[in-house]
Design a protein around this motif. Structure first.
Motif, PDB file in Angstrom:
ATOM      1  N   UNK A   1      26.142  48.639 100.279  1.00  0.00           N
ATOM      2  CA  UNK A   1      27.328  49.356 100.720  1.00  0.00           C
ATOM      3  C   UNK A   1      27.606  49.089 102.199  1.00  0.00           C
ATOM      4  N   UNK A   2      28.881  48.915 102.499  1.00  0.00           N
ATOM      5  CA  UNK A   2      29.326  48.787 103.875  1.00  0.00           C
ATOM      6  C   UNK A   2      30.766  49.269 103.963  1.00  0.00           C
ATOM      7  N   UNK A   3      31.180  49.638 105.155  1.00  0.00           N
ATOM      8  CA  UNK A   3      32.556  50.063 105.360  1.00  0.00           C
ATOM      9  C   UNK A   3      33.400  48.842 105.714  1.00  0.00           C
TER      10      UNK A   3
ATOM     11  N   UNK B   1      38.081  55.326 109.085  1.00  0.00           N
ATOM     12  CA  UNK B   1      37.638  54.218 109.957  1.00  0.00           C
ATOM     13  C   UNK B   1      36.583  54.600 110.972  1.00  0.00           C
ATOM     14  N   UNK B   2      36.582  55.861 111.415  1.00  0.00           N
ATOM     15  CA  UNK B   2      35.637  56.263 112.442  1.00  0.00           C
ATOM     16  C   UNK B   2      34.343  56.841 111.892  1.00  0.00           C
ATOM     17  N   UNK B   3      34.180  56.797 110.551  1.00  0.00           N
ATOM     18  CA  UNK B   3      32.949  57.297 109.934  1.00  0.00           C
ATOM     19  C   UNK B   3      32.133  56.119 109.474  1.00  0.00           C
ATOM     20  N   UNK B   4      30.950  56.011 109.986  1.00  0.00           N
ATOM     21  CA  UNK B   4      30.070  54.887 109.636  1.00  0.00           C
ATOM     22  C   UNK B   4      29.084  55.360 108.582  1.00  0.00           C
TER      23      UNK B   4
ATOM     24  N   UNK C   1      37.680  52.916  94.286  1.00  0.00           N
ATOM     25  CA  UNK C   1      36.611  52.722  95.257  1.00  0.00           C
ATOM     26  C   UNK C   1      36.533  53.955  96.148  1.00  0.00           C
ATOM     27  N   UNK C   2      35.371  54.180  96.704  1.00  0.00           N
ATOM     28  CA  UNK C   2      35.182  55.338  97.589  1.00  0.00           C
ATOM     29  C   UNK C   2      35.943  55.125  98.893  1.00  0.00           C
ATOM     30  N   UNK C   3      36.763  56.106  99.270  1.00  0.00           N
ATOM     31  CA  UNK C   3      37.528  56.012 100.511  1.00  0.00           C
ATOM     32  C   UNK C   3      36.724  56.593 101.671  1.00  0.00           C
ATOM     33  N   UNK C   4      36.797  55.935 102.829  1.00  0.00           N
ATOM     34  CA  UNK C   4      36.156  56.436 104.047  1.00  0.00           C
ATOM     35  C   UNK C   4      37.155  56.339 105.184  1.00  0.00           C
TER      36      UNK C   4
ATOM     37  N   UNK D   1      37.207  51.397 102.725  1.00  0.00           N
ATOM     38  CA  UNK D   1      36.388  51.785 101.575  1.00  0.00           C
ATOM     39  C   UNK D   1      34.913  51.569 101.899  1.00  0.00           C
ATOM     40  N   UNK D   2      34.074  52.221 101.101  1.00  0.00           N
ATOM     41  CA  UNK D   2      32.618  52.057 101.208  1.00  0.00           C
ATOM     42  C   UNK D   2      32.132  51.394  99.927  1.00  0.00           C
ATOM     43  N   UNK D   3      31.801  50.110 100.026  1.00  0.00           N
ATOM     44  CA  UNK D   3      31.422  49.349  98.834  1.00  0.00           C
ATOM     45  C   UNK D   3      30.717  48.071  99.257  1.00  0.00           C
ATOM     46  N   UNK D   4      30.285  47.311  98.250  1.00  0.00           N
ATOM     47  CA  UNK D   4      29.691  45.992  98.497  1.00  0.00           C
ATOM     48  C   UNK D   4      30.830  44.977  98.571  1.00  0.00           C
ATOM     49  N   UNK D   5      31.093  44.469  99.759  1.00  0.00           N
ATOM     50  CA  UNK D   5      32.265  43.614  99.975  1.00  0.00           C
ATOM     51  C   UNK D   5      32.241  42.371  99.090  1.00  0.00           C
ATOM     52  N   UNK D   6      31.098  41.711  99.006  1.00  0.00           N
ATOM     53  CA  UNK D   6      31.015  40.475  98.220  1.00  0.00           C
ATOM     54  C   UNK D   6      31.265  40.742  96.742  1.00  0.00           C
ATOM     55  N   UNK D   7      30.721  41.853  96.230  1.00  0.00           N
ATOM     56  CA  UNK D   7      30.881  42.131  94.797  1.00  0.00           C
ATOM     57  C   UNK D   7      32.303  42.591  94.482  1.00  0.00           C
ATOM     58  N   UNK D   8      32.925  43.341  95.386  1.00  0.00           N
ATOM     59  CA  UNK D   8      34.323  43.722  95.165  1.00  0.00           C
ATOM     60  C   UNK D   8      35.223  42.490  95.270  1.00  0.00           C
ATOM     61  N   UNK D   9      34.847  41.552  96.113  1.00  0.00           N
ATOM     62  CA  UNK D   9      35.562  40.273  96.164  1.00  0.00           C
ATOM     63  C   UNK D   9      35.502  39.591  94.800  1.00  0.00           C
ATOM     64  N   UNK D  10      34.329  39.608  94.171  1.00  0.00           N
ATOM     65  CA  UNK D  10      34.190  38.999  92.848  1.00  0.00           C
ATOM     66  C   UNK D  10      35.035  39.735  91.815  1.00  0.00           C
ATOM     67  N   UNK D  11      35.106  41.069  91.917  1.00  0.00           N
ATOM     68  CA  UNK D  11      35.950  41.852  91.009  1.00  0.00           C
ATOM     69  C   UNK D  11      37.407  41.409  91.128  1.00  0.00           C
ATOM     70  N   UNK D  12      37.897  41.309  92.358  1.00  0.00           N
ATOM     71  CA  UNK D  12      39.288  40.905  92.573  1.00  0.00           C
ATOM     72  C   UNK D  12      39.550  39.480  92.091  1.00  0.00           C
ATOM     73  N   UNK D  13      38.616  38.581  92.385  1.00  0.00           N
ATOM     74  CA  UNK D  13      38.766  37.193  91.931  1.00  0.00           C
ATOM     75  C   UNK D  13      38.837  37.133  90.413  1.00  0.00           C
ATOM     76  N   UNK D  14      37.944  37.845  89.736  1.00  0.00           N
ATOM     77  CA  UNK D  14      37.924  37.812  88.263  1.00  0.00           C
ATOM     78  C   UNK D  14      39.209  38.388  87.672  1.00  0.00           C
TER      79      UNK D  14
END
Length: 347
Positions: free
Chosen positions: A188-190, A342-345, A337-340, A227-240
């Protein structure tokens, strides 16, 4: 009904019967009452002992076994404790619940067996098709085609494409296996989701143009959506999902990505105006290798695992994906996706 009540009713019936028999011979109410009282006491004691000793104790044992084994305890624990004062009614309830649960388990096992058979048939088909094609091209090259350099290059190019298909299939199977086993952790990352969408569109632009499909992501989404998610895996979701829209789209059609801000989530939709999907196929759309007859007839490439991977990735994020479609109109995939802020890490 409790044991004492059961015994009393049986003793009463036998005692009143004996008392009436006695009255029939004696014709004296005094002996009727005396016979009834003596018979009631004796029958109650005898019935209580017999039922408790030979029937009720067995029922209690059965109840303890069923109840405790349902809780996952081993046999010693099941035999070592008792938790009910009225096991007859409880046994009925436990057995009814147990039978219902077992029926559900049997149905689930039947469905799993059917899924296993379909999965094996599908994976066999997916591997067999490119392997036979490669084998045919190699045999042709071994026989005559080496003399014709253009034909040889054409066969080698087609064999290479089938090898790429096999490689993609093995790679996607490996991805699903790791997602299911937890070997592919969610990091997970923002991050800003609109930036990722634009990167994916840029990555898919060439393929979309080759299929005469427009990728649409309107300028109104320039505002930040974090959002708070795995960027690479969400990238794969969008690509698919975008790739799916391109493959099943119509010529001069489009694939549009939309964003909606909810209370604590971000909703993303990927919409195409392509072939659409029959309603009967929608529940199985995320199964591995599932293809509609319409998609098979077009000989569309891919591993057949793209949507299954999408579902696994979003479930690993504890999020959901839905699909709605009208045949001949188009299809929309929507996921959250989980919303966060910008100023919350988040960690």
């Amino acid at each position: 009904m409790k044991l004492r009540e059961l015994v009393f009713i049986n003793a009463f019936v036998v005692a009143i019967s004996l008392a009436f028999i006695n009255y029939y011979f004696q014709r004296d109410w005094y002996y009727f009452v005396l016979a009834f009282g003596v018979a009631l006491v004796i029958c109650y004691a005898v019935f209580y002992y017999l039922i408790e000793r030979y029937v009720y104790s067995k029922i209690k044992l059965i109840y303890k076994l069923i109840h405790n084994l349902k809780l996952g305890k081993d046999l010693k624990d099941a035999l070592g404790e008792y938790v009910s004062n009225d096991p007859i009614n409880d046994v009925e309830q436990e057995v009814t619940e147990w039978a219902r649960d077992k029926k559900i388990e049997i149905e689930a096992l039947k469905n799993q067996e059917q899924f296993r058979r379909e999965f094996l048939a599908n994976i066999s088909h997916e591997f067999k098709t490119p392997l036979f094609a490669i084998q045919g091209y190699i045999e042709a090259l071994q026989e005559d085609a080496m003399d014709d350099q253009d034909l040889a290059r054409s066969f080698l190019h087609k064999a290479s494409r089938n090898i790429d298909r096999l490689t993609l299939l093995v790679k996607d199977l490996d991805v699903i296996s790791k997602l299911e086993s937890g070997e592919a952790p969610i990091n997970f990352e923002k991050f800003e989701i609109t930036h990722l969408i634009r990167d994916v569109i840029e990555q898919m632009e060439h393929k979309a143009k080759s299929h005469k499909i427009d990728l649409i992501f309107k300028d109104k989404y320039d505002s930040s959506f974090w959002v708070n998610a795995d960027r690479d895996k969400i990238c794969q979701v969008l690509v698919n999902l975008i790739d799916n829209g391109i493959k099943y789209g119509t010529e001069n059609g489009f694939v549009a990505i939309k964003i909606f801000e909810l209370h604590d989530q971000i909703l993303l939709e990927v919409t195409d105006n392509g072939l659409g999907i029959e309603e009967k196929h929608l529940p199985r759309l995320f199964e591995r290798f599932f293809r509609t007859e319409q998609s098979r007839s077009r000989q569309i490439g891919g591993s057949g695992l793209g949507l299954a991977i999408v579902k696994h990735i979003l479930e690993a994020h504890q999020q959901t994906i839905t699909v709605r479609s009208t045949e001949g109109v188009g299809t929309t995939f929507a996921f959250t996706l989980e919303k966060v802020m910008p100023n919350i890490i988040t960690v």
